[in-house]
Design an enzyme around this catalytic site. Structure first.
Site, PDB file in Angstrom:
ATOM      1  N   ASP A 137      -2.837   1.155   6.402  1.00 63.73           N
ATOM      2  CA  ASP A 137      -1.980   1.499   5.273  1.00 63.73           C
ATOM      3  C   ASP A 137      -1.880   3.014   5.098  1.00 63.73           C
ATOM      4  OD1 ASP A 137      -0.295   0.909   3.165  1.00 63.73           O
ATOM      5  OD2 ASP A 137      -1.915   0.590   1.722  1.00 63.73           O
ATOM      6  N   ASN A 166       6.400  -7.662   3.711  1.00 62.14           N
ATOM      7  CA  ASN A 166       7.103  -6.460   4.178  1.00 62.14           C
ATOM      8  C   ASN A 166       8.582  -6.711   4.507  1.00 62.14           C
ATOM      9  OD1 ASN A 166       4.164  -5.147   5.913  1.00 62.14           O
ATOM     10  ND2 ASN A 166       4.905  -4.663   3.867  1.00 62.14           N
TER      11      ASN A 166
HETATM   12  C1  IPE Z   1      -0.350  -4.211   3.844  1.00 62.69           C
HETATM   13  O1  IPE Z   1       0.140  -2.994   3.421  1.00 62.69           O
HETATM   14  C2  IPE Z   1       0.467  -4.695   5.014  1.00 62.69           C
HETATM   15  C3  IPE Z   1       0.299  -3.964   6.261  1.00 62.69           C
HETATM   16  C4  IPE Z   1      -0.562  -2.988   6.464  1.00 62.69           C
HETATM   17  C5  IPE Z   1       1.162  -4.386   7.333  1.00 62.69           C
HETATM   18  P1  IPE Z   1       1.205  -2.914   2.242  1.00 62.69           P
HETATM   19  O2  IPE Z   1       1.474  -1.462   2.016  1.00 62.69           O
HETATM   20  O3  IPE Z   1       2.377  -3.757   2.541  1.00 62.69           O
HETATM   21  O4  IPE Z   1       0.403  -3.548   1.032  1.00 62.69           O
HETATM   22  P2  IPE Z   1       0.514  -3.281  -0.523  1.00 62.69           P
HETATM   23  O5  IPE Z   1       1.956  -3.425  -0.894  1.00 62.69           O
HETATM   24  O6  IPE Z   1       0.012  -1.902  -0.765  1.00 62.69           O
HETATM   25  O7  IPE Z   1      -0.370  -4.303  -1.152  1.00 62.69           O
HETATM   26  C1  IPE Z   2       1.544   0.680   6.327  1.00 66.69           C
HETATM   27  O1  IPE Z   2       2.021   1.828   5.716  1.00 66.69           O
HETATM   28  C2  IPE Z   2       2.506   0.136   7.360  1.00 66.69           C
HETATM   29  C3  IPE Z   2       3.188  -1.110   6.946  1.00 66.69           C
HETATM   30  C4  IPE Z   2       2.957  -1.763   5.851  1.00 66.69           C
HETATM   31  C5  IPE Z   2       4.164  -1.641   7.862  1.00 66.69           C
HETATM   32  P1  IPE Z   2       2.967   1.774   4.456  1.00 66.69           P
HETATM   33  O2  IPE Z   2       4.380   1.800   4.928  1.00 66.69           O
HETATM   34  O3  IPE Z   2       2.621   0.650   3.568  1.00 66.69           O
HETATM   35  O4  IPE Z   2       2.607   3.163   3.777  1.00 66.69           O
HETATM   36  P2  IPE Z   2       2.445   3.468   2.225  1.00 66.69           P
HETATM   37  O5  IPE Z   2       1.487   2.479   1.670  1.00 66.69           O
HETATM   38  O6  IPE Z   2       3.807   3.340   1.624  1.00 66.69           O
HETATM   39  O7  IPE Z   2       1.922   4.860   2.183  1.00 66.69           O
HETATM   40 MG    MG Z   3       1.328   0.471   2.014  1.00 67.32          MG
END
Ligand code: IPE
Ligand code: IPE
Ligand code: MG
Length: 247
Positions: free
Chosen positions: A26, A74
């Site tokens: 993340d 996602n």
């Molecule tokens: C979890 O991250 C999913 C992945 C790392 C693919 P998200 O960014 O989607 O999760 P939330 O929204 O912070 O819970």
């Molecule tokens: C994790 O990074 C990757 C996916 C969930 C695909 P994020 O895209 O959730 O990054 P933040 O949480 O917005 O920083």
């Molecule tokens: Mg995220």
């Protein structure tokens, strides 16, 4: 790349190494935002961290690495971001195949894979088939993955067997549910890491995480390097896993 892995003392006992590490990768968006870059740039840089994590696991003797690459939730992100992620995934699979062969790494995937665009599925199936005979290490990509979706899917599988008359409902126990998950042959994670400081599981491996050790770091996924993973594994080695028992 600089090597910062801790060197054990000559006659120290072998350090405890997790067999299976699962990572909630993340913070890609925040990494990009901090640099006034589009979110897709954060994902690109994050793909580099996946490469580093695979190599580090191999080096540390970690047999299974599962990375949360795309959740069922996602799909609700803006379409251009989803497209950028799918393109990146294809590119990653294409570029990494050679590394997988060189390092004898088997590629697996868990999730509702039928949701993925056809071109991604094609690439994924190709690399999975080409590497299926390797046993040195396994990389599991969680794609269109949801923990609740996985458990619901297992329930459907079990119900189908009951309906077909091949399964007695009274015999359904924890092992039966485990056996109907996406990758029943892969052991539960010992260590679950989440980057970027968020204190939640976000629907990742809900069933399998029951006794995993949790490790949360503020480091954003694109900045996550060998030393960060080594530190998590080192901390894991100091934990006392009791599994509900005494001391
Ligand atoms: C979890 O991250 C999913 C992945 C790392 C693919 P998200 O960014 O989607 O999760 P939330 O929204 O912070 O819970
Ligand atoms: C994790 O990074 C990757 C996916 C969930 C695909 P994020 O895209 O959730 O990054 P933040 O949480 O917005 O920083
Ligand atoms: Mg995220």
């Amino acid at each position: 790349m600089s090597t910062v892995l801790p060197q054990p003392a000559p006659d120290a006992p072998a350090p405890k190494v997790p067999a299976h590490v699962a990572i909630i990768m993340d913070g890609n968006g925040r990494w990009a935002q901090q640099r006034n870059l589009p979110r897709a740039k954060g994902h690109e840089k994050g793909a580099e961290s996946v490469r580093v994590a695979i190599k580090t696991c191999k080096k540390l003797g970690i047999k299974f690495l599962t990375v949360y690459a795309f959740s069922v939730e996602n799909w609700n992100r803006p379409k251009p971001e989803i497209e950028a992620l799918m393109t990146l995934l294809k590119k990653f699979l294409r570029n990494e195949e050679r590394e997988f062969h060189e390092n004898k790494i088997r590629l697996r995937a868990i999730g509702r894979l039928s949701d993925l665009p056809k071109s991604v599925r094609r690439e994924l199936n190709h690399v999975m088939q080409a590497t299926e005979h390797y046993r040195d290490a396994t990389l599991v990509l969680a794609l269109s993955y949801g923990g609740r979706t996985e458990i619901a899917h297992a329930a459907q599988e079990l119900a189908r067997k009951v309906k077909a008359g091949t399964l007695d409902p009274d015999t359904i126990n924890e092992a039966a549910i485990s056996a109907n998950l996406y990758a029943p042959d892969i052991p539960d994670p010992d260590l679950m890491i989440r980057t970027s400081g968020e204190m939640r599981i976000s629907n990742f491996l809900l069933w399998q995480v029951s006794y995993a050790e949790l490790y949360i770091t503020d480091t954003l996924w694109p900045d996550f390097r060998e030393e960060h993973l080594a530190k998590a594994v080192e901390e894991y080695g100091r934990r006392h896993r009791r599994f509900g028992l005494v001391g």
